[in-house]
Design a protein around this motif. Structure first.
Motif, PDB file in Angstrom:
ATOM      1  N   VAL A   1      43.779  19.526   1.560  1.00  0.00           N
ATOM      2  CA  VAL A   1      42.404  19.028   1.449  1.00  0.00           C
ATOM      3  C   VAL A   1      41.656  19.729   0.312  1.00  0.00           C
ATOM      4  CG1 VAL A   1      42.272  18.356   3.878  1.00  0.00           C
ATOM      5  CG2 VAL A   1      41.534  20.649   3.209  1.00  0.00           C
ATOM      6  N   THR A   2      42.045  20.964  -0.013  1.00  0.00           N
ATOM      7  CA  THR A   2      41.436  21.652  -1.159  1.00  0.00           C
ATOM      8  C   THR A   2      41.806  20.937  -2.456  1.00  0.00           C
ATOM      9  OG1 THR A   2      41.458  23.810  -0.049  1.00  0.00           O
ATOM     10  CG2 THR A   2      41.303  23.817  -2.449  1.00  0.00           C
ATOM     11  N   ALA A   3      43.076  20.572  -2.576  1.00  0.00           N
ATOM     12  CA  ALA A   3      43.515  19.826  -3.757  1.00  0.00           C
ATOM     13  C   ALA A   3      42.810  18.477  -3.822  1.00  0.00           C
ATOM     14  CB  ALA A   3      45.029  19.631  -3.710  1.00  0.00           C
ATOM     15  N   LEU A   4      42.734  17.800  -2.678  1.00  0.00           N
ATOM     16  CA  LEU A   4      42.058  16.504  -2.622  1.00  0.00           C
ATOM     17  C   LEU A   4      40.588  16.626  -2.975  1.00  0.00           C
ATOM     18  CD1 LEU A   4      42.150  13.474  -1.812  1.00  0.00           C
ATOM     19  CD2 LEU A   4      41.621  14.200   0.522  1.00  0.00           C
ATOM     20  N   ASN A   5      39.931  17.645  -2.438  1.00  0.00           N
ATOM     21  CA  ASN A   5      38.506  17.848  -2.697  1.00  0.00           C
ATOM     22  C   ASN A   5      38.234  18.116  -4.169  1.00  0.00           C
ATOM     23  OD1 ASN A   5      35.688  18.363  -1.853  1.00  0.00           O
ATOM     24  ND2 ASN A   5      36.147  20.454  -2.463  1.00  0.00           N
ATOM     25  N   ASN A   6      39.058  18.958  -4.792  1.00  0.00           N
ATOM     26  CA  ASN A   6      38.871  19.265  -6.216  1.00  0.00           C
ATOM     27  C   ASN A   6      39.128  18.054  -7.100  1.00  0.00           C
ATOM     28  OD1 ASN A   6      38.490  22.387  -6.991  1.00  0.00           O
ATOM     29  ND2 ASN A   6      39.629  22.264  -5.082  1.00  0.00           N
ATOM     30  N   GLN A   7      40.058  17.205  -6.664  1.00  0.00           N
ATOM     31  CA  GLN A   7      40.346  15.997  -7.424  1.00  0.00           C
ATOM     32  C   GLN A   7      39.184  15.004  -7.341  1.00  0.00           C
ATOM     33  OE1 GLN A   7      43.652  14.897  -9.055  1.00  0.00           O
ATOM     34  NE2 GLN A   7      41.961  13.791  -9.987  1.00  0.00           N
ATOM     35  N   LEU A   8      38.711  14.765  -6.108  1.00  0.00           N
ATOM     36  CA  LEU A   8      37.657  13.771  -5.908  1.00  0.00           C
ATOM     37  C   LEU A   8      36.290  14.254  -6.374  1.00  0.00           C
ATOM     38  CD1 LEU A   8      38.604  12.384  -2.364  1.00  0.00           C
ATOM     39  CD2 LEU A   8      39.093  11.389  -4.610  1.00  0.00           C
ATOM     40  N   ALA A   9      36.076  15.569  -6.374  1.00  0.00           N
ATOM     41  CA  ALA A   9      34.780  16.111  -6.778  1.00  0.00           C
ATOM     42  C   ALA A   9      34.431  15.725  -8.214  1.00  0.00           C
ATOM     43  CB  ALA A   9      34.766  17.628  -6.619  1.00  0.00           C
ATOM     44  N   ARG A  10      35.442  15.474  -9.016  1.00  0.00           N
ATOM     45  CA  ARG A  10      35.208  15.083 -10.408  1.00  0.00           C
ATOM     46  C   ARG A  10      34.617  13.681 -10.508  1.00  0.00           C
ATOM     47  NH1 ARG A  10      38.265  18.271 -14.002  1.00  0.00           N
ATOM     48  NH2 ARG A  10      39.608  19.789 -12.946  1.00  0.00           N
ATOM     49  N   TYR A  11      34.841  12.873  -9.460  1.00  0.00           N
ATOM     50  CA  TYR A  11      34.431  11.473  -9.513  1.00  0.00           C
ATOM     51  C   TYR A  11      33.273  11.134  -8.579  1.00  0.00           C
ATOM     52  CZ  TYR A  11      39.095  11.375 -11.612  1.00  0.00           C
ATOM     53  OH  TYR A  11      40.196  11.639 -12.381  1.00  0.00           O
ATOM     54  N   ILE A  12      33.269  11.743  -7.386  1.00  0.00           N
ATOM     55  CA  ILE A  12      32.239  11.371  -6.404  1.00  0.00           C
ATOM     56  C   ILE A  12      31.386  12.556  -5.956  1.00  0.00           C
ATOM     57  CG2 ILE A  12      33.537   9.401  -5.549  1.00  0.00           C
ATOM     58  CD1 ILE A  12      34.479  11.069  -3.227  1.00  0.00           C
ATOM     59  N   GLY A  13      31.578  13.712  -6.568  1.00  0.00           N
ATOM     60  CA  GLY A  13      30.730  14.864  -6.279  1.00  0.00           C
ATOM     61  C   GLY A  13      30.794  15.325  -4.827  1.00  0.00           C
ATOM     62  N   LYS A  14      29.625  15.488  -4.198  1.00  0.00           N
ATOM     63  CA  LYS A  14      29.523  16.017  -2.835  1.00  0.00           C
ATOM     64  C   LYS A  14      30.179  15.111  -1.792  1.00  0.00           C
ATOM     65  CE  LYS A  14      26.860  19.605  -3.869  1.00  0.00           C
ATOM     66  NZ  LYS A  14      27.245  21.014  -3.626  1.00  0.00           N
ATOM     67  N   LEU A  15      30.316  13.842  -2.101  1.00  0.00           N
ATOM     68  CA  LEU A  15      30.939  12.918  -1.154  1.00  0.00           C
ATOM     69  C   LEU A  15      32.407  13.267  -0.901  1.00  0.00           C
ATOM     70  CD1 LEU A  15      29.495   9.448  -2.239  1.00  0.00           C
ATOM     71  CD2 LEU A  15      28.967  10.738  -0.155  1.00  0.00           C
ATOM     72  N   SER A  16      32.979  14.089  -1.762  1.00  0.00           N
ATOM     73  CA  SER A  16      34.380  14.486  -1.581  1.00  0.00           C
ATOM     74  C   SER A  16      34.571  15.252  -0.280  1.00  0.00           C
ATOM     75  CB  SER A  16      34.839  15.357  -2.763  1.00  0.00           C
ATOM     76  OG  SER A  16      34.064  16.555  -2.844  1.00  0.00           O
ATOM     77  N   TYR A  17      33.503  15.946   0.192  1.00  0.00           N
ATOM     78  CA  TYR A  17      33.605  16.683   1.457  1.00  0.00           C
ATOM     79  C   TYR A  17      33.735  15.724   2.638  1.00  0.00           C
ATOM     80  CZ  TYR A  17      32.294  20.880  -1.108  1.00  0.00           C
ATOM     81  OH  TYR A  17      32.276  21.939  -1.985  1.00  0.00           O
ATOM     82  N   VAL A  18      33.094  14.558   2.530  1.00  0.00           N
ATOM     83  CA  VAL A  18      33.200  13.553   3.592  1.00  0.00           C
ATOM     84  C   VAL A  18      34.632  13.024   3.653  1.00  0.00           C
ATOM     85  CG1 VAL A  18      32.390  11.322   4.415  1.00  0.00           C
ATOM     86  CG2 VAL A  18      30.786  12.911   3.326  1.00  0.00           C
ATOM     87  N   VAL A  19      35.201  12.725   2.497  1.00  0.00           N
ATOM     88  CA  VAL A  19      36.574  12.248   2.430  1.00  0.00           C
ATOM     89  C   VAL A  19      37.529  13.323   2.951  1.00  0.00           C
ATOM     90  CG1 VAL A  19      38.406  11.430   0.905  1.00  0.00           C
ATOM     91  CG2 VAL A  19      36.029  10.774   0.471  1.00  0.00           C
ATOM     92  N   MET A  20      37.237  14.573   2.621  1.00  0.00           N
ATOM     93  CA  MET A  20      38.067  15.684   3.069  1.00  0.00           C
ATOM     94  C   MET A  20      38.085  15.779   4.597  1.00  0.00           C
ATOM     95  SD  MET A  20      37.784  19.707   1.923  1.00  0.00           S
ATOM     96  CE  MET A  20      36.174  19.917   2.708  1.00  0.00           C
ATOM     97  N   LEU A  21      36.903  15.627   5.212  1.00  0.00           N
ATOM     98  CA  LEU A  21      36.795  15.680   6.666  1.00  0.00           C
ATOM     99  C   LEU A  21      37.578  14.541   7.317  1.00  0.00           C
ATOM    100  CD1 LEU A  21      35.568  16.913   9.224  1.00  0.00           C
ATOM    101  CD2 LEU A  21      33.550  15.472   8.863  1.00  0.00           C
ATOM    102  N   ILE A  22      37.451  13.344   6.759  1.00  0.00           N
ATOM    103  CA  ILE A  22      38.178  12.186   7.292  1.00  0.00           C
ATOM    104  C   ILE A  22      39.687  12.401   7.170  1.00  0.00           C
ATOM    105  CG2 ILE A  22      38.629   9.728   6.976  1.00  0.00           C
ATOM    106  CD1 ILE A  22      35.734   9.432   6.044  1.00  0.00           C
ATOM    107  N   THR A  23      40.117  12.990   6.053  1.00  0.00           N
ATOM    108  CA  THR A  23      41.542  13.253   5.831  1.00  0.00           C
ATOM    109  C   THR A  23      42.085  14.220   6.871  1.00  0.00           C
ATOM    110  OG1 THR A  23      41.264  12.909   3.447  1.00  0.00           O
ATOM    111  CG2 THR A  23      43.237  14.086   4.173  1.00  0.00           C
ATOM    112  N   VAL A  24      41.328  15.271   7.161  1.00  0.00           N
ATOM    113  CA  VAL A  24      41.748  16.251   8.174  1.00  0.00           C
ATOM    114  C   VAL A  24      41.911  15.569   9.528  1.00  0.00           C
ATOM    115  CG1 VAL A  24      41.049  18.303   9.473  1.00  0.00           C
ATOM    116  CG2 VAL A  24      40.726  18.228   7.003  1.00  0.00           C
ATOM    117  N   MET A  25      40.966  14.721   9.869  1.00  0.00           N
ATOM    118  CA  MET A  25      41.029  14.009  11.157  1.00  0.00           C
ATOM    119  C   MET A  25      42.257  13.099  11.218  1.00  0.00           C
ATOM    120  SD  MET A  25      36.953  13.097  11.547  1.00  0.00           S
ATOM    121  CE  MET A  25      37.196  12.149  13.056  1.00  0.00           C
ATOM    122  N   LEU A  26      42.576  12.443  10.098  1.00  0.00           N
ATOM    123  CA  LEU A  26      43.746  11.569  10.067  1.00  0.00           C
ATOM    124  C   LEU A  26      45.035  12.368  10.216  1.00  0.00           C
ATOM    125  CD1 LEU A  26      42.800   9.048   7.223  1.00  0.00           C
ATOM    126  CD2 LEU A  26      43.013   8.569   9.672  1.00  0.00           C
TER     127      LEU A  26
END
Length: 256
Positions: free
Chosen positions: A158-183
């Protein structure tokens, strides 16, 4: 190998004081905390020092596990921001991150031993021989160690995912990170339902009869469970693959 140990020692220099302070706090929480509760809220008709110490010991063990995971995450993110993961270092990304995993695992075990000593001072709430306590301690170690490795790999991904998405969607990457953990947790939870990997059953549940006796008969403590060798091998391979992919992903994202 010497370079790898050097990385572990380097991690030790950063977090020695934090671990020493945590060990002191765990000791105070377990041994002095119950006494303070009794003094502040005296009600010996419903509970006593031993009852409170039993609860505090279990809480302390959980906090030690959370602390170790948090320290690993903090160390990883610090080095990503300062680019210490690859600058001035000839080691592979697997070794750089692996040194962190090993150091914080050793720290967790040491702190866990401090917390585990609380079980020896709960009076007759737990009754058993030294061998029974040893079986109890081994079970606790296996469970905590397994959960530690699992969540370490999840954090890497999720750290790798967050750093990747942060470049494109900023703070919203934390929401995606949380959903990924749940999945991921949901997928792992459904793994026992896949009968295709349930081969080579090992019956280890009989070890439960060698656990210490708890005075509260309603506590059905079963720390050993039957498992399938093939299922565990598949799970291990998945975690190793996820570790390798996550490490390379972190290296790629962070060096752009």
């Amino acid at each position: 190998m010497n370079k790898f140990f050097g990385l572990v020692i380097q991690e030790h220099r950063y977090y020695t004081m934090s671990n020493v302070v945590m060990a002191g706090l765990v000791g105070i929480f377990i041994f002095l905390g119950p006494l303070a509760i009794i003094q502040i809220f005296p009600n010996t008709g419903h509970y006593d020092v031993n009852n409170i110490r039993m609860i505090f010991t279990m809480i302390a063990g959980s906090l030690v596990w959370i602390f170790s995971i948090a320290m690993f995450s903090s160390s990883l993110n610090r080095d990503i921001k300062t680019k210490e993961l690859w600058l001035h270092n000839s080691q592979s990304i697997y070794s750089l991150i692996g040194a962190k995993v090993i150091y914080h695992c050793i720290s967790m075990i040491a702190l866990g031993i401090v917390a585990f000593t609380g079980f020896f001072f709960v009076g007759d709430l737990i009754v058993g021989t030294l061998m029974q306590y040893l079986v109890f301690g081994i079970a606790c170690f296996i469970l905590v160690f397994a959960f530690y490795l699992f969540f370490i790999v999840v954090i890497l991904f999720v750290t790798a995912l967050n750093n990747q998405l942060a470049r494109y969607i900023g703070k919203l990457s934390y929401v995606v990170m949380l959903i990924t953990v749940m999945l991921i947790l949901e997928i792992i939870n459904r793994l026992p339902n896949f009968t295709l990997v349930q081969f080579g059953k090992v019956e280890s549940s009989f070890f439960n009869q060698y656990l210490p006796t708890f005075s509260d008969r309603s506590m059905n403590v079963n720390l050993y469970f039957d498992f399938y060798i093939v299922e565990e091998i598949v799970m291990t391979m998945v975690l190793i693959l996820l570790y390798v992919v996550s490490c390379k992903w972190i290296e790629r994202v962070s060096t752009r």
